[in-house]
Design a protein around this motif. Structure first.
Motif, PDB file in Angstrom:
ATOM      1  N   HIS A  14       1.726  -8.994  -9.696  1.00  0.00           N
ATOM      2  CA  HIS A  14       0.835  -9.541  -8.675  1.00  0.00           C
ATOM      3  C   HIS A  14      -0.224 -10.466  -9.289  1.00  0.00           C
ATOM      4  N   ARG A  15      -0.252 -10.545 -10.626  1.00  0.00           N
ATOM      5  CA  ARG A  15      -1.291 -11.349 -11.281  1.00  0.00           C
ATOM      6  C   ARG A  15      -0.773 -12.773 -11.491  1.00  0.00           C
ATOM      7  N   ARG A  16      -1.608 -13.749 -11.128  1.00  0.00           N
ATOM      8  CA  ARG A  16      -1.247 -15.152 -11.359  1.00  0.00           C
ATOM      9  C   ARG A  16      -1.086 -15.423 -12.845  1.00  0.00           C
TER      10      ARG A  16
ATOM     11  N   GLY B  54      -9.960   5.440 -11.562  1.00  0.00           N
ATOM     12  CA  GLY B  54      -9.032   4.500 -10.937  1.00  0.00           C
ATOM     13  C   GLY B  54      -9.827   3.371 -10.317  1.00  0.00           C
ATOM     14  N   VAL B  55      -9.278   2.160 -10.388  1.00  0.00           N
ATOM     15  CA  VAL B  55      -9.928   1.025  -9.708  1.00  0.00           C
ATOM     16  C   VAL B  55      -8.918   0.383  -8.779  1.00  0.00           C
ATOM     17  N   ASP B  56      -9.378   0.114  -7.547  1.00  0.00           N
ATOM     18  CA  ASP B  56      -8.501  -0.551  -6.570  1.00  0.00           C
ATOM     19  C   ASP B  56      -9.381  -1.155  -5.482  1.00  0.00           C
ATOM     20  N   PRO B  57      -9.253  -2.456  -5.260  1.00  0.00           N
ATOM     21  CA  PRO B  57     -10.127  -3.101  -4.275  1.00  0.00           C
ATOM     22  C   PRO B  57      -9.709  -2.880  -2.817  1.00  0.00           C
ATOM     23  N   THR B  58      -8.549  -2.264  -2.573  1.00  0.00           N
ATOM     24  CA  THR B  58      -8.107  -2.080  -1.181  1.00  0.00           C
ATOM     25  C   THR B  58      -8.834  -0.870  -0.592  1.00  0.00           C
ATOM     26  N   LEU B  59      -9.745  -1.156   0.343  1.00  0.00           N
ATOM     27  CA  LEU B  59     -10.707  -0.134   0.761  1.00  0.00           C
ATOM     28  C   LEU B  59     -10.053   1.072   1.421  1.00  0.00           C
TER      29      LEU B  59
ATOM     30  N   TYR C 171      -3.241   8.920  -6.209  1.00  0.00           N
ATOM     31  CA  TYR C 171      -2.189   9.940  -6.376  1.00  0.00           C
ATOM     32  C   TYR C 171      -1.906  10.214  -7.846  1.00  0.00           C
ATOM     33  N   PHE C 172      -1.713   9.107  -8.629  1.00  0.00           N
ATOM     34  CA  PHE C 172      -1.318   9.322 -10.023  1.00  0.00           C
ATOM     35  C   PHE C 172      -2.442   9.979 -10.823  1.00  0.00           C
ATOM     36  N   GLY C 173      -3.681   9.749 -10.414  1.00  0.00           N
ATOM     37  CA  GLY C 173      -4.803  10.394 -11.103  1.00  0.00           C
ATOM     38  C   GLY C 173      -4.684  11.913 -11.082  1.00  0.00           C
TER      39      GLY C 173
ATOM     40  N   PRO D  41     -13.868   1.319  -5.636  1.00  0.00           N
ATOM     41  CA  PRO D  41     -13.428   0.125  -4.895  1.00  0.00           C
ATOM     42  C   PRO D  41     -13.828  -1.157  -5.620  1.00  0.00           C
ATOM     43  N   VAL D  42     -13.331  -1.314  -6.818  1.00  0.00           N
ATOM     44  CA  VAL D  42     -13.651  -2.513  -7.610  1.00  0.00           C
ATOM     45  C   VAL D  42     -12.364  -3.091  -8.184  1.00  0.00           C
ATOM     46  N   ARG D  43     -12.406  -4.387  -8.466  1.00  0.00           N
ATOM     47  CA  ARG D  43     -11.281  -5.045  -9.122  1.00  0.00           C
ATOM     48  C   ARG D  43     -11.332  -4.743 -10.608  1.00  0.00           C
ATOM     49  N   PHE D  44     -10.183  -4.728 -11.217  1.00  0.00           N
ATOM     50  CA  PHE D  44     -10.115  -4.519 -12.670  1.00  0.00           C
ATOM     51  C   PHE D  44     -11.030  -5.519 -13.383  1.00  0.00           C
ATOM     52  N   GLU D  45     -11.027  -6.751 -12.877  1.00  0.00           N
ATOM     53  CA  GLU D  45     -11.785  -7.823 -13.525  1.00  0.00           C
ATOM     54  C   GLU D  45     -13.297  -7.579 -13.434  1.00  0.00           C
ATOM     55  N   GLU D  46     -13.711  -6.660 -12.584  1.00  0.00           N
ATOM     56  CA  GLU D  46     -15.141  -6.351 -12.430  1.00  0.00           C
ATOM     57  C   GLU D  46     -15.566  -5.165 -13.293  1.00  0.00           C
TER      58      GLU D  46
ATOM     59  N   ASP E  56      -6.820   4.044 -14.600  1.00  0.00           N
ATOM     60  CA  ASP E  56      -5.632   3.706 -13.808  1.00  0.00           C
ATOM     61  C   ASP E  56      -5.960   2.445 -13.007  1.00  0.00           C
ATOM     62  N   VAL E  57      -5.385   1.331 -13.444  1.00  0.00           N
ATOM     63  CA  VAL E  57      -5.672   0.025 -12.844  1.00  0.00           C
ATOM     64  C   VAL E  57      -4.776  -0.170 -11.616  1.00  0.00           C
ATOM     65  N   GLY E  58      -5.374  -0.468 -10.470  1.00  0.00           N
ATOM     66  CA  GLY E  58      -4.576  -0.621  -9.241  1.00  0.00           C
ATOM     67  C   GLY E  58      -4.045   0.728  -8.807  1.00  0.00           C
ATOM     68  N   CYS E  59      -4.968   1.686  -8.707  1.00  0.00           N
ATOM     69  CA  CYS E  59      -4.588   3.103  -8.578  1.00  0.00           C
ATOM     70  C   CYS E  59      -4.203   3.503  -7.167  1.00  0.00           C
TER      71      CYS E  59
HETATM   72  C1  LIG Z   1       1.955  -2.371  -5.836  1.00  0.00           C
HETATM   73  S1  LIG Z   1       0.452  -1.487  -5.730  1.00  0.00           S
HETATM   74  C2  LIG Z   1       0.657  -0.307  -7.039  1.00  0.00           C
HETATM   75  C3  LIG Z   1      -0.045   0.982  -6.761  1.00  0.00           C
HETATM   76  C4  LIG Z   1       0.210   2.098  -7.773  1.00  0.00           C
HETATM   77  N1  LIG Z   1      -0.385   1.788  -9.063  1.00  0.00           N
HETATM   78  C5  LIG Z   1       1.661   2.357  -7.927  1.00  0.00           C
HETATM   79  O1  LIG Z   1       2.229   2.043  -8.972  1.00  0.00           O
HETATM   80  O2  LIG Z   1       2.292   2.896  -7.008  1.00  0.00           O
HETATM   81  C6  LIG Z   1      -0.746  -2.604  -6.445  1.00  0.00           C
HETATM   82  C7  LIG Z   1      -2.172  -2.119  -6.279  1.00  0.00           C
HETATM   83  O3  LIG Z   1      -3.041  -2.976  -7.022  1.00  0.00           O
HETATM   84  C8  LIG Z   1      -4.217  -3.143  -6.281  1.00  0.00           C
HETATM   85  N2  LIG Z   1      -4.909  -4.362  -6.760  1.00  0.00           N
HETATM   86  C9  LIG Z   1      -4.759  -5.626  -6.322  1.00  0.00           C
HETATM   87  N3  LIG Z   1      -5.580  -6.452  -7.027  1.00  0.00           N
HETATM   88  C10 LIG Z   1      -6.245  -5.682  -7.923  1.00  0.00           C
HETATM   89  C11 LIG Z   1      -7.236  -5.944  -8.905  1.00  0.00           C
HETATM   90  N4  LIG Z   1      -7.703  -7.166  -9.100  1.00  0.00           N
HETATM   91  N5  LIG Z   1      -7.710  -4.907  -9.654  1.00  0.00           N
HETATM   92  C12 LIG Z   1      -7.236  -3.648  -9.433  1.00  0.00           C
HETATM   93  N6  LIG Z   1      -6.291  -3.345  -8.507  1.00  0.00           N
HETATM   94  C13 LIG Z   1      -5.808  -4.345  -7.755  1.00  0.00           C
HETATM   95  C14 LIG Z   1      -3.741  -3.206  -4.847  1.00  0.00           C
HETATM   96  O4  LIG Z   1      -4.772  -2.932  -3.929  1.00  0.00           O
HETATM   97  C15 LIG Z   1      -2.655  -2.156  -4.852  1.00  0.00           C
HETATM   98  O5  LIG Z   1      -3.143  -0.881  -4.487  1.00  0.00           O
END
Ligand SMILES: C[S@@+](CC[C@H](N)C(=O)[O-])C[C@H]1O[C@@H](n2cnc3c(N)ncnc32)[C@H](O)[C@@H]1O
Length: 311
Positions: free
Chosen positions: A188-190, A139-144, A124-126, A166-171, A117-120
């Motif tokens: 949110h991705r460039r 799940g990976v999410d950098p927001t501590l 909750y969803f897990g 607590p890691v970024r997907f890219e890591e 689960d990327v950006g988890c």
């Molecule tokens: C809009 S929230 C979505 C959260 C959840 N997946 C949902 O659908 O309700 C985006 C999440 O992506 C996380 N995030 C930001 N950059 C990320 C990255 N590089 N890799 C993984 N997660 C990232 C943020 O911390 C945030 O919790």
């Protein structure tokens, strides 16, 4: 300290990074968050329900419940949920159960799956994925603070099967997952195409992808010059055709938009557990079909897809 669950062999190399992210000096609020975790009372779970409100229950007197509520509030803002812990209802900003209800009917069975689960967020969803049959969820999410919310929940629910790292997907090193979810991340991705291609590499051949995104109606994607719905970091809000096109171009097959639903203020709003501004303040009061910046109000799509190949 709440014990760190063991990492799977193919993720073991992340251990030093995770330790560094959770170090006492890693964030200005870390000491306060760790104090909140340390204040969680000893309670014995007797009933667990991984349904719409993720619930753990058992005996708790008023004093214990007050201590629990105060400790959990120390991890504000609670965005994803709802949770109910020993009678404390954590009324989160999002009714994430509504998002799951839009996704679940369209899933290939998760039975026995190893899920990513990327950006988890807080995981909750897990819990819902475990309810749906998944064997393990990473799940990976950098927001501590979200990772620490997950640790508060796992104090009572156990954390081995549903991990939040607590890691970024890219890591994340390449690891084969049976199902990969990217919910609320791609806009949110460039470089959304890079995200789509990275997702592809993490799905095992024959595995499934579930991607959820803000979308705009019509053929043209929106690239907001400034904020979108008060969010600073929204780069592209794709049309449904653009979104499915990215996934097809990344190599996925059977790419299908299975749900398109406007986000309402009933689904996303300020609560006692998330006291900051929310969707209401992001919409034009004179015309709630538009954002305060003059863009179309949020609509979200769920897309399912498969990586070609044998299971
Ligand atoms: C809009 S929230 C979505 C959260 C959840 N997946 C949902 O659908 O309700 C985006 C999440 O992506 C996380 N995030 C930001 N950059 C990320 C990255 N590089 N890799 C993984 N997660 C990232 C943020 O911390 C945030 O919790």
């Amino acid at each position: 300290m709440i014990p760190e669950p063991a990492l799977a062999d193919d993720l073991a190399g992340l251990a030093p990074l995770i330790a560094a992210r959770l170090a006492p000096d890693a964030h200005g609020d870390m000491a306060r968050w760790q104090a909140a975790l340390a204040a969680l009372p000893d309670l014995t779970p007797e009933r667990v329900d991984l349904g719409a409100t993720v619930t753990v229950d058992g005996p708790a007197d008023d004093a214990a419940r007050n201590t629990l509520a105060e400790a959990l509030m120390g991890l504000h803002p609670w965005r994803k949920g709802p949770f109910s812990l020993f009678g404390i209802h954590v009324d989160t900003e999002w009714r994430s159960d509504w998002k799951w209800a839009r996704i679940a009917p369209h899933l290939a069975p998760l039975d026995g799956h190893r899920v990513l689960d990327v950006g988890c967020g807080n995981g909750y969803f897990g819990w819902r994925m475990l309810e749906a049959g998944a064997r393990t969820v990473v799940g990976v999410d950098p927001t501590l603070v979200f990772c620490l919310q997950h640790r508060a929940v796992t104090r009572y629910l156990g954390g081995a099967a549903n991990q939040v790292l607590p890691v970024r997907f890219e890591e994340l090193p390449p690891a084969g997952f049976d199902s990969v979810f990217s919910l609320g991340v791609i806009y949110h991705r460039r470089d959304p195409m890079e995200h789509a291609e990275r997702l592809f590499r993490h799905v095992r051949p024959g595995g499934q992808l579930v991607l959820e995104s803000l979308v705009v109606d019509g053929d043209a994607s929106l690239e907001p010059a400034g904020r979108y719905a008060r969010m600073r970091n929204v780069w592209t809000v794709p049309s449904v055709a653009a979104l499915t096109g990215w996934l097809a171009a990344a190599g996925f097959e059977a790419v299908t938009a299975v749900d398109v639903t406007p986000t309402t203020v009933a689904e996303q709003h300020t609560t006692a557990w998330m006291r900051f501004q929310s969707l209401t303040e992001a919409l034009d009061p004179a015309n709630p079909a538009m954002t305060v910046e003059g863009h179309p109000a949020p609509v979200r799509a769920v897309v399912t897809a498969r990586r070609p190949g044998a299971a």
